[in-house]
Enzyme design. Structure first.
Site, PDB file in Angstrom:
ATOM      1  N   SER A 107       0.695  -1.223   0.153  1.00 42.26           N
ATOM      2  CA  SER A 107      -0.024  -0.016   0.179  1.00 42.26           C
ATOM      3  C   SER A 107       0.811   1.300  -0.024  1.00 42.26           C
ATOM      4  O   SER A 107       1.925   1.390   0.631  1.00 42.26           O
ATOM      5  CB  SER A 107      -0.765  -0.017   1.011  1.00 42.26           C
ATOM      6  OG  SER A 107      -1.645   1.300   1.649  1.00 42.26           O
ATOM      7  N   TYR A 130      -1.769   5.852  -4.303  1.00 42.88           N
ATOM      8  CA  TYR A 130      -2.878   6.928  -4.255  1.00 42.88           C
ATOM      9  C   TYR A 130      -2.154   8.189  -4.795  1.00 42.88           C
ATOM     10  O   TYR A 130      -0.972   8.334  -4.726  1.00 42.88           O
ATOM     11  CB  TYR A 130      -3.239   6.926  -2.854  1.00 42.88           C
ATOM     12  CG  TYR A 130      -3.993   6.124  -2.093  1.00 42.88           C
ATOM     13  CD1 TYR A 130      -5.312   5.749  -2.734  1.00 42.88           C
ATOM     14  CD2 TYR A 130      -3.680   5.364  -0.940  1.00 42.88           C
ATOM     15  CE1 TYR A 130      -6.122   4.957  -2.138  1.00 42.88           C
ATOM     16  CE2 TYR A 130      -4.449   4.426  -0.357  1.00 42.88           C
ATOM     17  CZ  TYR A 130      -5.728   4.320  -1.020  1.00 42.88           C
ATOM     18  OH  TYR A 130      -6.691   3.341  -0.594  1.00 42.88           O
ATOM     19  N   THR A 156      -5.294   3.085  -7.592  1.00 44.36           N
ATOM     20  CA  THR A 156      -6.552   2.845  -6.940  1.00 44.36           C
ATOM     21  C   THR A 156      -7.247   3.966  -7.541  1.00 44.36           C
ATOM     22  O   THR A 156      -6.943   5.035  -7.103  1.00 44.36           O
ATOM     23  CB  THR A 156      -6.278   2.733  -5.455  1.00 44.36           C
ATOM     24  OG1 THR A 156      -5.587   1.775  -5.091  1.00 44.36           O
ATOM     25  CG2 THR A 156      -7.831   2.774  -4.815  1.00 44.36           C
ATOM     26  N   LYS A 231      -7.296  -0.421 -10.321  1.00 45.15           N
ATOM     27  CA  LYS A 231      -7.794  -1.162  -9.302  1.00 45.15           C
ATOM     28  C   LYS A 231      -9.194  -0.402  -8.709  1.00 45.15           C
ATOM     29  O   LYS A 231      -9.220   0.688  -8.370  1.00 45.15           O
ATOM     30  CB  LYS A 231      -7.012  -1.216  -8.204  1.00 45.15           C
ATOM     31  CG  LYS A 231      -7.461  -1.956  -6.724  1.00 45.15           C
ATOM     32  CD  LYS A 231      -6.557  -2.035  -5.632  1.00 45.15           C
ATOM     33  CE  LYS A 231      -6.958  -2.787  -4.627  1.00 45.15           C
ATOM     34  NZ  LYS A 231      -7.832  -1.795  -3.398  1.00 45.15           N
ATOM     35  N   HIS A 255     -13.045  -2.105  -3.046  1.00 43.77           N
ATOM     36  CA  HIS A 255     -12.160  -1.794  -2.001  1.00 43.77           C
ATOM     37  C   HIS A 255     -12.421  -2.401  -0.668  1.00 43.77           C
ATOM     38  O   HIS A 255     -12.570  -1.891   0.357  1.00 43.77           O
ATOM     39  CB  HIS A 255     -12.389  -0.011  -1.895  1.00 43.77           C
ATOM     40  CG  HIS A 255     -11.167   0.354  -1.221  1.00 43.77           C
ATOM     41  ND1 HIS A 255     -10.450   1.367  -1.940  1.00 43.77           N
ATOM     42  CD2 HIS A 255     -10.297   0.433  -0.154  1.00 43.77           C
ATOM     43  CE1 HIS A 255      -9.427   2.032  -1.287  1.00 43.77           C
ATOM     44  NE2 HIS A 255      -9.268   1.466  -0.113  1.00 43.77           N
TER      45      HIS A 255
HETATM   46  C1  FNR Z   1      -7.548  -1.781   2.155  1.00 48.50           C
HETATM   47  N1  FNR Z   1      -7.850  -1.643   0.755  1.00 48.50           N
HETATM   48  C2  FNR Z   1      -6.991  -1.023   0.487  1.00 48.50           C
HETATM   49  N2  FNR Z   1      -6.746  -0.697  -1.025  1.00 48.50           N
HETATM   50  C3  FNR Z   1      -5.978   0.198  -1.473  1.00 48.50           C
HETATM   51  O1  FNR Z   1      -5.759   0.537  -2.766  1.00 48.50           O
HETATM   52  N3  FNR Z   1      -5.044   0.916  -0.672  1.00 48.50           N
HETATM   53  C4  FNR Z   1      -5.171   0.706   0.581  1.00 48.50           C
HETATM   54  O2  FNR Z   1      -4.134   1.467   1.067  1.00 48.50           O
HETATM   55  C5  FNR Z   1      -5.975   0.053   1.040  1.00 48.50           C
HETATM   56  N4  FNR Z   1      -6.025  -0.438   2.369  1.00 48.50           N
HETATM   57  C6  FNR Z   1      -7.005  -1.312   2.989  1.00 48.50           C
HETATM   58  C7  FNR Z   1      -6.751  -1.321   4.284  1.00 48.50           C
HETATM   59  C8  FNR Z   1      -7.602  -2.375   4.848  1.00 48.50           C
HETATM   60  C9  FNR Z   1      -7.621  -2.865   6.554  1.00 48.50           C
HETATM   61  C10 FNR Z   1      -8.604  -3.009   4.058  1.00 48.50           C
HETATM   62  C11 FNR Z   1      -9.525  -4.129   4.752  1.00 48.50           C
HETATM   63  C12 FNR Z   1      -8.626  -2.891   2.782  1.00 48.50           C
HETATM   64  C13 FNR Z   1      -8.668  -2.415  -0.039  1.00 48.50           C
HETATM   65  C14 FNR Z   1      -7.825  -3.738  -0.385  1.00 48.50           C
HETATM   66  O3  FNR Z   1      -6.958  -3.624  -1.392  1.00 48.50           O
HETATM   67  C15 FNR Z   1      -8.955  -4.788  -0.979  1.00 48.50           C
HETATM   68  O4  FNR Z   1      -9.424  -4.059  -2.240  1.00 48.50           O
HETATM   69  C16 FNR Z   1      -9.744  -5.573  -0.156  1.00 48.50           C
HETATM   70  O5  FNR Z   1      -9.443  -5.531   1.177  1.00 48.50           O
HETATM   71  C17 FNR Z   1     -10.210  -6.859  -0.777  1.00 48.50           C
HETATM   72  O6  FNR Z   1     -11.212  -7.179   0.182  1.00 48.50           O
HETATM   73  P1  FNR Z   1     -11.166  -8.241   1.297  1.00 48.50           P
HETATM   74  O7  FNR Z   1     -10.329  -9.196   0.957  1.00 48.50           O
HETATM   75  O8  FNR Z   1     -10.592  -7.389   2.525  1.00 48.50           O
HETATM   76  O9  FNR Z   1     -12.674  -8.777   1.515  1.00 48.50           O
END
Ligand code: FNR
EC number: 1.1.3.15
Length: 370
Positions: A107, A130, A156, A231, A255
């Site tokens: 991330s 980001y 993202t 994404k 997300h």
């Molecule tokens: C995320 N996700 C996310 N996506 C992204 O592009 N940058 C980020 O920094 C984050 N941070 C993040 C933190 C936490 C705690 C969660 C739960 C999710 C989204 C992540 O990449 C992904 O799309 C989802 O987590 C997928 O779903 P599941 O596997 O958590 O159900």
């Protein structure tokens, strides 16, 4: 609790171990959390049409993603601030992914820098981006990721503003003071102020570029030679524009149900995106994948691979690197078993005919006669 036998069990352990503010940040979704539940529920409405009497004594789960060979189509999604879960944070995740022979996506908001994660050893890694208002910050960071050996950018595109996560608002969520968003430390953007709502929502409102548009996907290609995965695509319309804009791949993602509530489960949106991409770029999925059967269903609907988010932070909280390794191992074994019991010996043998969805025309019943 006795032996852990599936990925979901780590969530309860993480809940016990973590401070409430941290657990809630990891677990929660936006608003009513309808999409959060639906990301799981939708998988349960897809059933198998297994084929029998096929020699499944050898199962090959290997695949090639953007030219990189990995051991299985199960990869790690970017999740922010992993050192809140465990002191080793992103280092542990990077090592676990590498040991499993798969890809980790780091991330932008990691609590370890791109250089630090690269220093954990070999491994194929993607960098999630980001886009900040200050494009010099973005250009610098992308250059650093590339120099540190990251192989692709996951851009993202579903976060011009942060979704309304009410638990974070109630908890006044903020990054604990002993941690920083390590990639931005030197740029004076590594700290998150406490706000009278979600500190992260305020940070996003201040720093993230709401004007981000398709022309920026083109701009990114002018500042890096890394392939770009878009994404956060949920529609055929955007899949077509992503391909036209030079994306190297598409990640169907909501997300983790943390942005717009009442979007469909990703597994429901997958097929229209796959059709729109017309095989020109690979399509991936994340959101609610907790079982090997879920992985199979996504591949049967045309995904080239899936990513997991929460299972990583929950297992990290419970057992550090060993936990993340175990999650990847359990999903691997479940997926292998699903392939065997469906009569598929390699990923290319997984077809649309191996599943039936509730949007398929009924094929088993004769037409009703009046
Ligand atoms: C995320 N996700 C996310 N996506 C992204 O592009 N940058 C980020 O920094 C984050 N941070 C993040 C933190 C936490 C705690 C969660 C739960 C999710 C989204 C992540 O990449 C992904 O799309 C989802 O987590 C997928 O779903 P599941 O596997 O958590 O159900």
């Amino acid at each position: 609790m006795g032996e852990i036998t599936n990925v979901t069990e780590y969530q309860a352990i993480a809940k016990q171990k973590l401070p409430k503010m941290v657990y809630d940040y990891y677990a929660s979704g936006a608003e009513d959390e309808w999409t959060l539940a639906e990301n799981r529920n939708a998988f349960s409405r897809i059933l198998f049409r297994p084929r029998i009497l096929i020699d499944v004594s050898r199962i090959d789960m290997t695949t090639t993603i953007l030219g990189f060979k990995i051991s299985m189509p199960i990869m790690i999604a970017p999740t922010a601030m992993q050192k809140m879960a465990h002191p080793e944070g992103e280092y542990a995740t990077a090592r676990a992914a590498s040991a499993a022979g798969t890809i980790m996506t780091l991330s932008s908001w990691a609590t370890s820098s791109v250089e630090e994660v690269a220093s954990t050893g070999p491994g194929i890694r993607f960098f999630q981006l980001y886009v900040y208002r200050d494009r010099n910050v973005v250009a610098q960071l992308v250059r650093r990721a590339e120099r540190a050996g990251f192989k692709a950018i996951a851009l993202t595109v579903d976060t011009p503003r942060l979704g309304r996560r009410e638990a974070d608002i109630k908890n006044r969520f903020t990054l604990p003071p002993f941690l920083t968003l390590k990639n931005f430390e030197g740029l004076d953007l590594g700290k998150m102020d406490k706000a009278d709502d979600s500190g992260l929502a305020s940070y996003v409102a201040g720093q993230i570029d709401r004007t981000l548009s398709w022309k920026d996907v083109k701009w990114l290609q002018t500042i890096t030679s890394m392939p770009i995965l878009v994404k956060g695509v949920l529609t055929a319309e955007d899949a077509r524009i992503a391909v036209q804009s030079g994306a190297a791949g598409i990640i169907v993602s909501n997300h983790g149900a943390r942005q717009l509530d009442y979007v469909p489960a990703t597994i429901m949106a997958l097929e229209e995106v796959v059709k729109a991409a017309q095989g020109r770029v690979p399509v991936f999925l994340d959101g609610g994948v907790r079982r090997g059967t879920d992985v199979f269903k996504a591949l049967a609907l045309g995904a080239s691979g899936i990513f997991i988010g929460r299972p990583v932070v929950f297992s990290l909280a419970a057992e550090g690197e060993a936990g993340v390794r175990k999650v990847l191992q359990m999903l691997r074994e479940e997926f292998e078993l699903t392939m065997a019991l469906s009569g598929c010996r390699s990923l290319s043998e997984i077809t649309r005919n191996h599943i039936v969805t509730d949007w398929d025309v009924p094929r088993l019943l004769p037409p009703a006669r009046l």
